[in-house]
Design a protein around this motif. Structure first.
Motif, mmCIF file in Angstrom:
data_model
loop_
_atom_site.group_PDB
_atom_site.id
_atom_site.type_symbol
_atom_site.label_atom_id
_atom_site.label_comp_id
_atom_site.label_asym_id
_atom_site.label_seq_id
_atom_site.Cartn_x
_atom_site.Cartn_y
_atom_site.Cartn_z
ATOM 1 N N ARG A 134 1.391 -6.676 1.538
ATOM 2 C CA ARG A 134 2.768 -6.830 2.004
ATOM 3 C C ARG A 134 3.291 -8.212 1.655
ATOM 4 O O ARG A 134 4.371 -8.362 1.068
ATOM 5 C CB ARG A 134 2.809 -6.621 3.528
ATOM 6 C CG ARG A 134 4.163 -6.918 4.178
ATOM 7 C CD ARG A 134 4.002 -7.104 5.681
ATOM 8 N NE ARG A 134 3.219 -8.294 6.000
ATOM 9 C CZ ARG A 134 2.729 -8.574 7.208
ATOM 10 N NH1 ARG A 134 2.915 -7.723 8.197
ATOM 11 N NH2 ARG A 134 2.047 -9.681 7.412
ATOM 12 N N ASP A 157 10.014 -4.185 7.339
ATOM 13 C CA ASP A 157 8.796 -4.481 8.085
ATOM 14 C C ASP A 157 9.082 -4.490 9.584
ATOM 15 O O ASP A 157 8.334 -3.899 10.386
ATOM 16 C CB ASP A 157 8.246 -5.836 7.630
ATOM 17 C CG ASP A 157 6.898 -6.162 8.244
ATOM 18 O OD1 ASP A 157 6.089 -5.233 8.434
ATOM 19 O OD2 ASP A 157 6.650 -7.338 8.536
ATOM 20 N N SER A 186 3.438 -2.618 7.522
ATOM 21 C CA SER A 186 2.930 -3.385 6.384
ATOM 22 C C SER A 186 2.604 -2.478 5.198
ATOM 23 O O SER A 186 2.774 -2.873 4.039
ATOM 24 C CB SER A 186 1.703 -4.203 6.793
ATOM 25 O OG SER A 186 0.657 -3.370 7.247
ATOM 26 N N VAL A 189 5.995 -1.726 3.462
ATOM 27 C CA VAL A 189 6.501 -2.875 2.714
ATOM 28 C C VAL A 189 5.651 -3.133 1.475
ATOM 29 O O VAL A 189 6.181 -3.432 0.393
ATOM 30 C CB VAL A 189 6.546 -4.123 3.612
ATOM 31 C CG1 VAL A 189 6.922 -5.362 2.800
ATOM 32 C CG2 VAL A 189 7.527 -3.924 4.753
ATOM 33 N N ALA A 190 4.333 -3.027 1.608
ATOM 34 C CA ALA A 190 3.454 -3.261 0.465
ATOM 35 C C ALA A 190 3.742 -2.278 -0.662
ATOM 36 O O ALA A 190 3.884 -2.667 -1.830
ATOM 37 C CB ALA A 190 1.989 -3.158 0.902
#
Length: 545
Positions: A134, A157, A186, A189-190
């Protein structure tokens, strides 16, 4: 501040405002659903996790955005930087998760923190991996100057955490539910961030190794110093929480964390500036534009002082009504540490942009020394005060540690090669804060209805503060419009036109002397306070139930 840097700051500030609002809504819900003790355990776990992740990710996140932003002519420079830090991120994430899993399963966590917290560390071990990518994805986008993508991911997030954590905690899953929220957010977002990075630079570059001329040693040295810097910096954030967990009850930890949450609201603009300045000033340093850097640092210091000070004065004036409304009556013990934390929070806010500009040069030993000195003071005072004075001792120690950051980093900045005090106008800003604070506190004290106070004091207090700032000379008359001129669209163009007219109109008129202004403004402040306590106070009291 040029427009490219300003646009980055506006992007980050905009996202931080959204995140601030979302956090302001979700934090009291977490506090209420978890209770003071459960919120204290959650705050402690996140503090431990934040310190642990320093060694896993801080060198990578700072390094990738710094070196991507540098203006280098080597072939495939961006691809090699992205690939180098991706490989390093994988290695450190696997090692970090493995070590945490081992510590949880072999009694290390039990011995250090107690058996009741051990199960949570298995969840944190998985979070190590997802949080690593992330942060890598977001900082890589920032290194490319793509804050328009990295900052919405920050919002994603926060939104992902809220939508998962709050329902789970409300259903009775407690701290585990809150940690699950971080885990799911996370991952989102990653994945989203890496997809966007792949559009800019193909992630197939991970498999291609750069030549021997690639500055691996320079990067690893920067990573090591960056880890040391972030560790010292994070100790200022978290050592008080960790120590309170050992010497006081979870209720105290929860209430102290509540106080910190409110105090940290003061930092959202300084943190946004710091986030952008690390990679933006790297380019200025690479061109050796020291005068531009000093001018940028001084003006940023002045604006940061004024903005943070008006927020601190307002928060102090409204603490008695804001804390119970925000967190509930159970959090009333948080008021005292909050008031003690505010002066130091101002100093810490001033230090953040100065530190970022030093980081942008890449010579970190002086920023590390400055942060280390403040961190040492913080640790020594926490050790001395927490066992006897609990939350209040932690607040005093942390506030002093925060406050010394600015002094030490001004020294560091001058050694590094720029002057953040060149046109900072600290005296004028301090006088503004004192004089404006009198009527603002008087206004907050007069209004007995808490909801009316929250509605009236912030906007009126801001107008009072800006008026004093203009009269004292902490702000030039055209500067508010100069700042707005960086905004996009009609707002920016209109503000720029107003700025030019003001500069043409008042440019030839010299200001009054400092002593005359001080006497005039002191009398004006006292006169206004009397007005507030008299006529206006009577009117508002009549309106109150």
């Amino acid at each position: 501040m040029n427009r490219s840097i300003a646009s980055g700051v506006f992007s980050v500030v905009s996202s931080k405002v959204v995140v601030l609002i979302l956090t302001a809504v979700s934090t009291p819900l977490l506090y209420r659903y978890l209770g003071a003790a459960g919120f204290g355990d959650y705050a402690f776990l996140m503090s431990v996790f934040a310190i642990y992740m320093i060694f896993v990710s801080s060198g990578i996140t700072d390094g990738v955005r710094k070196f991507l932003a540098e203006d280098r002519r080597e072939a495939n420079w961006s691809e090699h930087v992205v690939g180098f830090y991706f490989r390093l991120a994988v290695i450190l994430a696997v090692l970090g998760a493995g070590v945490m899993m081992w510590a949880a399963s072999n009694g290390v966590v039990d011995a250090a923190f107690g058996s009741e917290l051990t199960p949570y560390f298995y969840v944190l071990a998985v979070l190590v991996i997802t949080a690593q990518f992330r942060d890598y994805a977001r900082k890589t986008l920032m290194g490319f100057g793509l804050e328009r993508y990295s900052e919405p991911l920050k919002i994603l997030d926060t939104v992902g955490f809220i939508f998962v954590a709050i329902p789970l905690v409300a259903l009775g899953f407690g701290v585990t539910g809150a940690l699950a929220g971080h885990l799911v957010a996370s991952v989102l977002v990653a994945v989203g961030g890496l997809v966007i990075v792949n559009r800019r630079v193909s992630l197939s570059c991970v498999a291609s190794l750069p030549s021997r001329e690639f500055p691996r040693k320079q990067m690893l040295t920067f990573n090591t110093m960056s880890i040391a810097l972030v560790f010292l910096l994070m100790s200022l954030y978290h050592i008080d929480i960790v120590m309170l967990q050992q010497f006081t009850s979870s209720d105290d930890v929860g209430n102290y964390r509540a106080a910190l949450t409110l105090a940290e609201f003061l930092w959202f603009v300084p943190l946004a500036i710091q986030t952008v300045f690390v990679h933006s000033t790297s380019e200025l340093w690479s061109r050796n534009r020291r005068e531009k850097i000093s001018e940028l640092a001084a003006r940023t210091t002045r604006y940061t002082f004024l903005l943070t000070a008006v927020m601190a004065v307002g928060l102090a004036a409204l603490a008695d009504v804001a804390v119970p409304i925000y967190f509930g009556d159970e959090a009333i013990p948080a008021i005292a540490p909050l008031l003690l934390l505010l002066p130091g929070s101002l100093g810490f806010a001033l230090a953040r942009p100065v530190l970022a500009i030093s980081q942008g040069k890449g010579t970190l030993r002086f920023p590390v020394a400055a942060t280390g000195a403040a961190a040492l003071i913080n640790v020594v005072l926490n050790v001395a005060l927490i066992p006897t004075y609990g939350m209040v001792g932690a607040a005093v120690a942390t506030s002093i540690g925060y406050g010394t950051m600015f002094a030490f980093h001004c020294w560091s900045a001058r050694v590094v090669g720029f002057d953040p005090l060149e046109d900072a106008r600290l005296l004028q800003s301090t006088i503004t804060t004192i004089l404006a604070g009198i009527p603002i506190v008087a206004l907050a004290t007069t209004i007995s209805n808490p909801w009316l106070a929250l509605a009236v004091v912030p906007p009126l207090g801001f107008v009072i503060f800006v008026s004093f700032a203009l009269l004292v000379g902490a702000l030039d008359p055209s500067e508010p419009f100069e700042i707005l001129a960086y905004a996009p669209g009609t707002v920016g163009s209109t503000a720029e036109s107003v700025q030019e007219r003001i500069e043409e109109t008042i440019g030839a008129h010299p200001p009054l002397g400092g002593v005359q202004w001080l006497l005039f403004l002191t009398g004006l402040s006292l006169l206004f306070s009397g007005f507030v306590l008299g006529f206006l106070g009577a009117e508002l009291e009549f309106m109150s139930p």
